[in-house]
Motif scaffolding. Sequence first.
Motif, PDB file in Angstrom:
ATOM      1  N   LYS A   1       0.812  -1.219   0.000  1.00 60.14           N
ATOM      2  CA  LYS A   1       0.000   0.000   0.000  1.00 60.14           C
ATOM      3  C   LYS A   1       0.845   1.269   0.000  1.00 60.14           C
ATOM      4  N   PRO A   2       1.847   1.429   0.884  1.00 58.62           N
ATOM      5  CA  PRO A   2       2.658   2.659   0.838  1.00 58.62           C
ATOM      6  C   PRO A   2       3.388   2.836  -0.491  1.00 58.62           C
ATOM      7  N   ALA A   3       3.856   1.723  -1.077  1.00 57.30           N
ATOM      8  CA  ALA A   3       4.583   1.824  -2.347  1.00 57.30           C
ATOM      9  C   ALA A   3       3.674   2.305  -3.471  1.00 57.30           C
ATOM     10  N   LEU A   4       2.428   1.824  -3.500  1.00 58.73           N
ATOM     11  CA  LEU A   4       1.497   2.236  -4.556  1.00 58.73           C
ATOM     12  C   LEU A   4       0.956   3.638  -4.312  1.00 58.73           C
ATOM     13  N   MET A   5       0.782   4.025  -3.049  1.00 53.28           N
ATOM     14  CA  MET A   5       0.258   5.354  -2.739  1.00 53.28           C
ATOM     15  C   MET A   5       1.220   6.461  -3.164  1.00 53.28           C
ATOM     16  N   SER A   6       2.499   6.151  -3.264  1.00 52.00           N
ATOM     17  CA  SER A   6       3.490   7.169  -3.637  1.00 52.00           C
ATOM     18  C   SER A   6       3.543   7.419  -5.138  1.00 52.00           C
ATOM     19  N   ILE A   7       2.762   6.671  -5.919  1.00 52.40           N
ATOM     20  CA  ILE A   7       2.768   6.821  -7.377  1.00 52.40           C
ATOM     21  C   ILE A   7       1.932   8.033  -7.772  1.00 52.40           C
ATOM     22  N   GLU A   8       2.439   8.815  -8.696  1.00 51.38           N
ATOM     23  CA  GLU A   8       1.706   9.983  -9.195  1.00 51.38           C
ATOM     24  C   GLU A   8       0.426   9.528  -9.904  1.00 51.38           C
ATOM     25  N   GLY A   9      -0.702  10.125  -9.536  1.00 48.85           N
ATOM     26  CA  GLY A   9      -1.979   9.776 -10.142  1.00 48.85           C
ATOM     27  C   GLY A   9      -2.802   8.801  -9.326  1.00 48.85           C
ATOM     28  N   VAL A  10      -2.235   8.242  -8.250  1.00 45.12           N
ATOM     29  CA  VAL A  10      -2.958   7.307  -7.377  1.00 45.12           C
ATOM     30  C   VAL A  10      -3.434   8.064  -6.144  1.00 45.12           C
ATOM     31  N   THR A  11      -4.728   7.950  -5.830  1.00 45.69           N
ATOM     32  CA  THR A  11      -5.286   8.679  -4.691  1.00 45.69           C
ATOM     33  C   THR A  11      -5.628   7.777  -3.511  1.00 45.69           C
ATOM     34  N   HIS A  12      -5.903   6.498  -3.768  1.00 54.86           N
ATOM     35  CA  HIS A  12      -6.312   5.623  -2.664  1.00 54.86           C
ATOM     36  C   HIS A  12      -5.972   4.182  -3.005  1.00 54.86           C
ATOM     37  N   VAL A  13      -5.524   3.450  -2.003  1.00 52.38           N
ATOM     38  CA  VAL A  13      -5.237   2.019  -2.140  1.00 52.38           C
ATOM     39  C   VAL A  13      -5.946   1.297  -1.002  1.00 52.38           C
ATOM     40  N   GLU A  14      -6.757   0.306  -1.342  1.00 49.98           N
ATOM     41  CA  GLU A  14      -7.530  -0.439  -0.346  1.00 49.98           C
ATOM     42  C   GLU A  14      -7.115  -1.901  -0.358  1.00 49.98           C
ATOM     43  N   VAL A  15      -6.796  -2.415   0.812  1.00 50.78           N
ATOM     44  CA  VAL A  15      -6.436  -3.825   0.966  1.00 50.78           C
ATOM     45  C   VAL A  15      -7.665  -4.572   1.472  1.00 50.78           C
ATOM     46  N   ILE A  16      -8.135  -5.542   0.694  1.00 46.15           N
ATOM     47  CA  ILE A  16      -9.352  -6.288   1.021  1.00 46.15           C
ATOM     48  C   ILE A  16      -8.982  -7.744   1.278  1.00 46.15           C
ATOM     49  N   GLY A  17      -9.522  -8.279   2.353  1.00 50.58           N
ATOM     50  CA  GLY A  17      -9.259  -9.673   2.687  1.00 50.58           C
ATOM     51  C   GLY A  17      -8.308  -9.782   3.863  1.00 50.58           C
ATOM     52  N   GLY A  18      -8.026 -11.008   4.233  1.00 52.50           N
ATOM     53  CA  GLY A  18      -7.165 -11.221   5.382  1.00 52.50           C
ATOM     54  C   GLY A  18      -7.916 -11.011   6.677  1.00 52.50           C
ATOM     55  N   LYS A  19      -7.174 -10.844   7.734  1.00 52.83           N
ATOM     56  CA  LYS A  19      -7.764 -10.662   9.052  1.00 52.83           C
ATOM     57  C   LYS A  19      -7.339  -9.324   9.629  1.00 52.83           C
ATOM     58  N   ASP A  20      -8.322  -8.563  10.115  1.00 51.61           N
ATOM     59  CA  ASP A  20      -8.031  -7.281  10.742  1.00 51.61           C
ATOM     60  C   ASP A  20      -7.484  -7.495  12.149  1.00 51.61           C
ATOM     61  N   ARG A  21      -6.552  -6.652  12.504  1.00 53.63           N
ATOM     62  CA  ARG A  21      -6.024  -6.689  13.862  1.00 53.63           C
ATOM     63  C   ARG A  21      -7.068  -6.116  14.814  1.00 53.63           C
ATOM     64  N   VAL A  22      -7.324  -6.810  15.916  1.00 65.98           N
ATOM     65  CA  VAL A  22      -8.313  -6.362  16.890  1.00 65.98           C
ATOM     66  C   VAL A  22      -7.744  -6.487  18.294  1.00 65.98           C
ATOM     67  N   ILE A  23      -8.294  -5.690  19.174  1.00 61.96           N
ATOM     68  CA  ILE A  23      -8.006  -5.814  20.597  1.00 61.96           C
ATOM     69  C   ILE A  23      -9.227  -6.452  21.246  1.00 61.96           C
ATOM     70  N   GLU A  24      -9.050  -7.596  21.850  1.00 60.42           N
ATOM     71  CA  GLU A  24     -10.160  -8.292  22.492  1.00 60.42           C
ATOM     72  C   GLU A  24     -10.165  -7.992  23.987  1.00 60.42           C
ATOM     73  N   ILE A  25     -11.329  -7.615  24.478  1.00 63.08           N
ATOM     74  CA  ILE A  25     -11.529  -7.394  25.904  1.00 63.08           C
ATOM     75  C   ILE A  25     -12.459  -8.494  26.405  1.00 63.08           C
ATOM     76  N   LEU A  26     -11.926  -9.444  27.135  1.00 68.95           N
ATOM     77  CA  LEU A  26     -12.719 -10.556  27.647  1.00 68.95           C
ATOM     78  C   LEU A  26     -13.065 -10.268  29.099  1.00 68.95           C
ATOM     79  N   ALA A  27     -14.273  -9.788  29.295  1.00 64.84           N
ATOM     80  CA  ALA A  27     -14.699  -9.409  30.647  1.00 64.84           C
ATOM     81  C   ALA A  27     -15.110 -10.645  31.446  1.00 64.84           C
ATOM     82  N   ASP A  28     -14.645 -10.700  32.666  1.00 67.22           N
ATOM     83  CA  ASP A  28     -14.999 -11.789  33.584  1.00 67.22           C
ATOM     84  C   ASP A  28     -16.295 -11.394  34.300  1.00 67.22           C
ATOM     85  N   GLN A  29     -17.358 -12.150  34.044  1.00 68.53           N
ATOM     86  CA  GLN A  29     -18.664 -11.787  34.593  1.00 68.53           C
ATOM     87  C   GLN A  29     -18.665 -11.768  36.121  1.00 68.53           C
ATOM     88  N   LYS A  30     -17.937 -12.690  36.731  1.00 68.08           N
ATOM     89  CA  LYS A  30     -17.908 -12.717  38.196  1.00 68.08           C
ATOM     90  C   LYS A  30     -17.252 -11.462  38.748  1.00 68.08           C
TER      91      LYS A  30
END
Length: 479
Positions: A164-193
């Motif tokens: 994405k950074p390599a393609l974004m630096s090209i003249e004439g390119v305004t946006h690059v979108e990566v589709i697929g894979g797994k998004d990084r997430v922060i999981e909060i596992l609350a203990d009910q007790k």
Amino acid sequence: MNLIRLSVTKPVTVSMFSLIILLIGLFSIVKLPLELTPNVDFPKMSITTYWPDSSPEMVEAFVTSPIESAINTVSNIHKISSVSEQGQSMINIEFVRGTDMNFAAMNLNEKISLVREELPYGAFEPQISKYVPEAFQTSNFFSIRLTGNYTLQELRRIGLERIKPALMSIEGVTHVEVIGGKDRVIEILADQKKIKLYNITLSQIRTKLMQLGFRRSVGVIYHGKTRINLMVDTPLDNLSQIENAVLIKRGASIIRIKDVAQVRDTYGRPRNISRINGNPAIVVNVEREAGANIVEVVDRIKARIQELQTKLPHGLTMIIDNDQSVPIRDNLKRLGEKALFSIFVIFLVLYMFIRTMRAPIIILSTIFLSTMLTVTLFYIFNISLNLLTLAGLALGFGMLVDNAIVVVENVFRHQRLGQTIQDAAISGTQEVVMPIAASTMTTVVAFIPFLYLTGELRIYYLPFTMAVGFSLLSSLAVA
């Protein structure tokens, strides 16, 4: 008629003007954008918001209505309509014609940001998109697939951090979108007790997370323990900021998130799965700048892809999935072949009837000069070369040849009557200039009503009409 006499008696001046038109025309051809369809902003936009597993009534009350109330203050709005469906809100905005759509999109985004925090938990971020009629809809401008013997999260990380950074630096390119894979997430596992022991609610945890500035989760899963998925836009060096966030103070006692929940840095579920030859793959879509030459931008992207391929880890391959420049190159190639064939036929027919080499050469030179003048007008009025303008050029090409043939044949007729070549050029041209002008202007006037069309019909016919008009006026001036 003095212009005709001046053109004949001042050959050096005429040659210099012709050379200037030729050079400007060649410059314009290089600079003109190449597109499949005209690049036009329609005065319509839509706002789409997803809220999974929610009823149409809930979507209307908690998503559609707040967004409509917020955008009502945007200027130049002509009409707002909305549809609330199961799990989805669609708001269509029609603006007054002539509105700057880029500025309008900024205004909409600003208003939506004011109510974004008021949207219900689990609702996706509202997406603003420009309206494009079905006839003008095309596939993505350029897309590639990244595949190899790697996991989805590894492919996505490489796509986001290196491609994405390599393609974004090209003249004439305004946006690059990566589709697929797994998004990084922060999981909060609350203990009910523990949350019951400390008398803490999930809403308090969510509020604290929002205060930390992270994006909201896309959903909640209840299975024994309560899990809250928190999406993050930027990587975190560590999780201590979340773990040590203070939920509540009770005297000397301080309750932090880590006291009632487990915080994990992990990956969410993939939204889509793509495979090539059995290996996982992700898609990288590239958007170009409005008005940029598609062929030139694609050539830059392909050069960068070749450069990246040598630097990627072993076993990774980038495959071009969609290239919108291919049909444009094919159309230009076919147009060039047909133009050469037409020139050959014109030359052959003229030589058969006039029996001299000078007439075909003169007529072909006027055709070339008229085309250069037409292309120059395209550049001045910011008209791209696309299917509609090329069709207009083809239609005006016949009249362009007719004007040149009429003038040249009449000049030769006067020369056969005994006049010198200079006198024949002046009298022969003066004799037919008014009929040619009347014939050409009649055709041009016939297209004027198309300039007053409104709505989508104007988008279809305006570039076509201007191409025909410019080619006819250019042929009249050169002839």
